[in-house]
Design an enzyme around this catalytic site. Structure first.
Site, short mmCIF file in Angstrom:
data_model
loop_
_atom_site.label_atom_id
_atom_site.label_comp_id
_atom_site.label_asym_id
_atom_site.label_seq_id
_atom_site.Cartn_x
_atom_site.Cartn_y
_atom_site.Cartn_z
N THR A 1 0.88 -1.20 0.04
CA THR A 1 -0.12 -0.20 0.09
C THR A 1 0.87 1.25 -0.08
O THR A 1 0.55 2.34 -0.52
CB THR A 1 -0.85 -0.18 1.38
OG1 THR A 1 -1.58 -1.33 1.18
CG2 THR A 1 -1.91 1.11 1.26
N LYS B 1 1.09 -13.10 7.60
CA LYS B 1 0.08 -12.02 7.17
C LYS B 1 -0.54 -12.95 6.10
O LYS B 1 0.03 -13.11 4.94
CB LYS B 1 0.49 -10.85 6.61
CG LYS B 1 -0.52 -9.90 6.07
CD LYS B 1 0.19 -8.57 5.28
CE LYS B 1 -1.29 -7.79 4.78
NZ LYS B 1 -0.62 -6.85 4.01
N ILE C 1 -3.74 -6.62 9.42
CA ILE C 1 -2.92 -5.69 8.53
C ILE C 1 -3.50 -4.77 7.53
O ILE C 1 -3.93 -5.56 6.43
CB ILE C 1 -1.44 -5.98 8.23
CG1 ILE C 1 -0.64 -6.78 9.36
CG2 ILE C 1 -0.71 -5.24 7.65
CD1 ILE C 1 0.59 -7.60 9.11
#
Length: 292
Positions: A46, A162, A204
């Site tokens: 991101t 993750k 996350i």
């Protein structure tokens, strides 16, 4: 001990005149912490890491370490498809004060599962801080299998995964097979509640860039035993969670932030401005949610 429990924002990288806008970056960090965000991931997907220059990548990690200054856990995105480069970034992140490193499996030059183990092990054993394995097959073209995660969990500082495969069956199997040997963080904002239900520690999050309090509360209420409230928040936030992927991340989240008065500058090519038709849908969703 877990690296964090709750919501970790995968924070965007703001640009101004094609340079990192550190004034805005600091404002965003403060706003996140004020609104309950439990940890901050810097230089993740991101954060448009793939278009940061080497000096920029190192500089933003150093800056984040100094500015976050222990207020919340600071996770550094130091993954690469070049093992030696990822080792270098991870060492520098550790020097910068990162509390953990997020490491992706090799993309483009995809390896075998044995190669994934060798890659992540080489990075983990080169540093002392905890490592979070990042599994996102849509980006890498290769799923990290449960047996691979189980093998990697034996390494002392590999602390978490993750999981962004979107495969709840796989995530459940990781929880069953690995147990307390590894923490699971959800990598998809629309799957937080199911992942928490099988023992996950949090999210996350992309959406936390614009709805940090709700993403924090989604996890916090679950951990407090208020499953009904957590479920309500999962349903509520899914309007935004879906909107953040109308186009490739982080195009929608940066567009949303600009609409909310938090302009973070242009993206770097190959990412371009959002299509008008998708932007119209995004605006409608932001209005429905009460963000604009």
């Amino acid at each position: 001990m877990s690296i964090f429990t709750g919501s970790c924002v995968a924070i965007i990288t703001p640009f101004k005149n094609n340079k990192i806008d550190y004034e805005r970056f600091h404002q965003l960090i403060d706003w996140q912490i004020e609104n309950g965000t439990d940890a901050i991931l810097v230089a993740g997907t991101t954060g448009e890491t793939s278009t940061l220059t080497d000096p920029e990548h190192l500089e933003i990690l150093q800056d984040a370490g100094k500015y976050i200054n222990g207020r919340v856990p600071f996770i550094a995105g130091t993954g690469s498809n070049d093992t030696a480069y990822s080792v270098m970034l991870s060492k520098q992140a550790e020097k910068a004060g990162a509390d953990a490193a997020l490491i992706i499996n090799p993309y483009y030059n995809k390896s075998t599962q044995r190669g994934v183990i060798a890659h992540i092990k080489a990075i983990a054993t080169a540093i002392n801080i905890p490592v979070i394995i990042y599994n996102v097959p849509r980006r890498t073209g290769l799923n990290i299998e449960v047996s691979t995660i189980k093998e990697l969990s034996k390494i002392s500082n590999i602390a978490a995964v993750k999981e962004a495969s979107g495969d709840i069956s796989q995530i459940t199997e990781i929880a069953r097979v690995c147990g307390s040997d590894i923490d699971i963080y959800c990598g998809n904002d629309d799957h937080v509640l199911p992942v928490l239900a099988v023992g996950g520690k949090g999210i996350i999050s992309v959406s936390a860039n614009i709805i940090p309090r709700d993403m924090h509360d989604l996890v916090a209420t679950f951990m407090e035993g208020n499953i009904e409230k957590s479920r309500e928040l999962q349903f509520k936030t899914n309007l935004i969670n879906r909107a953040m992927f109308y186009e490739t991340n982080p195009i929608p989240v940066k567009a949303a932030m600009a609409l909310m008065g938090m302009d973070t500058g242009d993206m770097r090519l190959p990412l371009i401005e959002m299509e008008d038709s998708n932007k119209e849908k995004l605006i409608a969703d932001l209005k429905t949610y009460g963000l604009i």
